[in-house]
Scaffold this motif. Structure first.
Motif, PDB file in Angstrom:
ATOM      1  N   SER A 166      44.328  48.154  46.625  1.00 21.87           N
ATOM      2  CA  SER A 166      43.027  47.354  46.403  1.00 21.87           C
ATOM      3  C   SER A 166      43.226  46.110  46.107  1.00 21.87           C
ATOM      4  O   SER A 166      43.982  45.462  45.775  1.00 21.87           O
ATOM      5  CB  SER A 166      42.194  47.990  45.559  1.00 21.87           C
ATOM      6  OG  SER A 166      42.664  47.882  44.064  1.00 21.87           O
TER       7      SER A 166
ATOM      8  N   GLN B 181      46.285  44.925  43.595  1.00 20.93           N
ATOM      9  CA  GLN B 181      46.812  46.143  43.068  1.00 20.93           C
ATOM     10  C   GLN B 181      47.605  46.809  44.082  1.00 20.93           C
ATOM     11  O   GLN B 181      47.246  47.258  45.090  1.00 20.93           O
ATOM     12  CB  GLN B 181      45.684  47.219  42.479  1.00 20.93           C
ATOM     13  CG  GLN B 181      44.674  47.098  41.729  1.00 20.93           C
ATOM     14  CD  GLN B 181      45.089  46.722  40.443  1.00 20.93           C
ATOM     15  OE1 GLN B 181      46.245  47.116  40.100  1.00 20.93           O
ATOM     16  NE2 GLN B 181      44.446  45.954  39.663  1.00 20.93           N
TER      17      GLN B 181
ATOM     18  N   HIS C  10      41.860  54.916  50.983  1.00 16.30           N
ATOM     19  CA  HIS C  10      41.360  53.658  50.070  1.00 16.30           C
ATOM     20  C   HIS C  10      40.462  52.694  51.131  1.00 16.30           C
ATOM     21  O   HIS C  10      40.800  51.581  50.920  1.00 16.30           O
ATOM     22  CB  HIS C  10      42.868  53.145  49.736  1.00 16.30           C
ATOM     23  CG  HIS C  10      43.520  53.659  48.784  1.00 16.30           C
ATOM     24  ND1 HIS C  10      43.528  53.253  47.260  1.00 16.30           N
ATOM     25  CD2 HIS C  10      44.323  54.803  48.575  1.00 16.30           C
ATOM     26  CE1 HIS C  10      44.276  53.879  46.293  1.00 16.30           C
ATOM     27  NE2 HIS C  10      44.783  54.801  47.316  1.00 16.30           N
TER      28      HIS C  10
ATOM     29  N   THR D 256      49.926  45.291  38.767  1.00 13.93           N
ATOM     30  CA  THR D 256      48.945  44.316  39.233  1.00 13.93           C
ATOM     31  C   THR D 256      49.333  43.142  39.388  1.00 13.93           C
ATOM     32  O   THR D 256      50.258  42.431  38.684  1.00 13.93           O
ATOM     33  CB  THR D 256      47.886  44.416  38.108  1.00 13.93           C
ATOM     34  OG1 THR D 256      47.198  45.494  38.026  1.00 13.93           O
ATOM     35  CG2 THR D 256      46.513  43.496  38.649  1.00 13.93           C
TER      36      THR D 256
ATOM     37  N   ARG E 176      35.800  46.706  43.198  1.00 23.59           N
ATOM     38  CA  ARG E 176      37.177  46.940  43.741  1.00 23.59           C
ATOM     39  C   ARG E 176      37.027  47.286  45.253  1.00 23.59           C
ATOM     40  O   ARG E 176      36.351  48.142  45.817  1.00 23.59           O
ATOM     41  CB  ARG E 176      37.774  48.238  43.169  1.00 23.59           C
ATOM     42  CG  ARG E 176      38.954  48.916  43.541  1.00 23.59           C
ATOM     43  CD  ARG E 176      39.820  49.867  42.639  1.00 23.59           C
ATOM     44  NE  ARG E 176      40.281  49.206  41.577  1.00 23.59           N
ATOM     45  CZ  ARG E 176      40.902  49.725  40.446  1.00 23.59           C
ATOM     46  NH1 ARG E 176      40.895  51.002  40.510  1.00 23.59           N
ATOM     47  NH2 ARG E 176      41.290  49.133  39.630  1.00 23.59           N
TER      48      ARG E 176
ATOM     49  N   ASP F 250      40.878  43.423  43.482  1.00 24.75           N
ATOM     50  CA  ASP F 250      39.943  43.780  42.413  1.00 24.75           C
ATOM     51  C   ASP F 250      39.396  42.449  42.220  1.00 24.75           C
ATOM     52  O   ASP F 250      39.939  41.330  41.858  1.00 24.75           O
ATOM     53  CB  ASP F 250      40.487  44.207  41.067  1.00 24.75           C
ATOM     54  CG  ASP F 250      40.889  45.642  41.270  1.00 24.75           C
ATOM     55  OD1 ASP F 250      40.776  46.162  42.325  1.00 24.75           O
ATOM     56  OD2 ASP F 250      41.433  46.025  40.236  1.00 24.75           O
TER      57      ASP F 250
ATOM     58  N   THR G 165      34.324  48.416  39.104  1.00 25.51           N
ATOM     59  CA  THR G 165      35.393  48.588  38.003  1.00 25.51           C
ATOM     60  C   THR G 165      34.796  48.779  36.838  1.00 25.51           C
ATOM     61  O   THR G 165      33.606  48.183  36.281  1.00 25.51           O
ATOM     62  CB  THR G 165      36.291  47.597  38.352  1.00 25.51           C
ATOM     63  OG1 THR G 165      35.696  46.294  38.054  1.00 25.51           O
ATOM     64  CG2 THR G 165      36.977  47.593  39.674  1.00 25.51           C
TER      65      THR G 165
END
Length: 329
Positions: free
Chosen positions: A214, A177, A56, A186, A68, A216, A62
């Motif tokens: 992540s 996330q 990651h 989320t 992201r 976003d 996105t």
């Protein structure tokens, strides 16, 4: 530093299982704050789960047109990423205002969200701190509270959140996330961090068995009208007394959208959306900026040594909006 056990996870599921299986376990990536707190025995986890080998660590577009940020991307790589510099320059500027190059090269985006307060009393185990030891009291309320909160504090804690990056993410309406044993979810950025209330030991609404995967960013990055101002005691490697992330969307000198987030003033990045709305469909001028600044600081409450922060915040908001209104015009 107290003894602890260690394991390394190669994927998200393993990481979540490891942290769930061990009592008092923590994830570790860059470790720039966690290890400091372990060394001075403010926190002492029994087990660390190394997540640096989880995939990651990339920045990707996105489907909705946003960006992201993988949780393991370093702060430095985020700040200098071409898409971030081009589409979200506010975020790049805020990250580069924080810490030092060495720390930014090591610290991760997910870890930045989880760093703890730099309140003197939280770090000093000889003093009372409800954040460190719930129920012990808050020495800062009657102590030297120059760096402390003027918004959202409680009788149990007046500490502030230290991040610069998070102030920009709040202004950009980012989303976090996360994944845990019950699956993924989320969290809107405004709901990620908490005010102290009666539970100042809880910094965020992230559960102990969840991991950030992540951050976003939405499609709108305010690349034409933005600024990040950080007032601090020295030019580098210092936390904010008051910082302001300001963004504007302007058409024919009329404001169509506005975001104002403050750092160094509360237990979380501070926004007042009602005050922001005062700018909508109004000219981008000093009179309007002064009105919204007055509305934001109206509810501020100072303590013995930090009354100056209220006026500093008001002036900084006006300055930030003036700079944002002129950026790249």
């Amino acid at each position: 530093m107290r003894p602890f056990s260690y394991s390394r996870a190669e994927d998200i599921d393993t990481a979540v299982n490891e942290v769930t299986a061990h009592e008092d376990a923590r994830f570790i990536a860059g470790g720039t704050n966690l290890l400091d707190l372990m060394k001075i025995d403010v926190i002492h986890p029994q087990h660390l789960v190394d997540i640096t080998h989880i995939a990651h660590d990339t920045i990707e577009n996105t489907e909705d047109g946003g960006l992201r940020l993988g949780a393991l991307v370093t702060n430095a790589d985020t700040a200098y990423h071409p898409e971030v510099e081009k589409r979200y320059p506010l975020l790049a500027h805020a990250i580069l205002a924080g810490a030092s190059p060495q720390l930014r090269n090591k610290a991760t985006d997910g870890g930045n969200l989880l760093q703890r307060t730099r309140c003197y009393y939280f770090y000093d185990k000889t003093t009372a701190c409800n954040k460190r030891e719930p129920g012990s009291g808050c020495a800062a309320i009657d102590g030297y509270n120059r760096l402390h909160a003027i918004f959202g504090a409680s009788e149990h804690c007046i500490a502030t959140h230290p991040s610069d990056m998070c102030v920009a993410l709040a202004a950009l309406d980012a989303r976090v996330q996360v994944t845990g044993p019950d699956g993924s979810r989320t969290i809107p950025f405004e709901d990620f961090h908490r005010l102290p209330g009666d539970t100042p030991e809880k910094d965020t609404n992230l559960r102990e068995d969840e991991i950030i995967t992540s951050v976003d960013l939405p499609p709108k990055g305010f690349a034409d009208h933005y600024t990040y101002i950080k007032n601090r005691d020295r030019a580098s490697y210092a936390f904010a007394l008051v910082s302001v992330a300001a963004t504007l969307e302007i058409e024919d000198n009329v404001i169509k959208d506005a975001r104002i987030a403050l750092g160094g003033v509360a237990h979380k990045p501070w926004r007042n959306k009602e005050a922001e709305s005062l700018l909508i469909d109004k000219p981008a001028d000093r009179d309007g900026f002064q009105a919204v600044a007055a509305a934001i600081v109206k509810e501020a409450k100072s303590f013995r040594y930090n009354e100056f922060k209220i006026e500093l915040a008001r002036r900084s908001i006006v300055r930030a909006l003036m700079e944002a209104s002129q950026t790249y015009q």
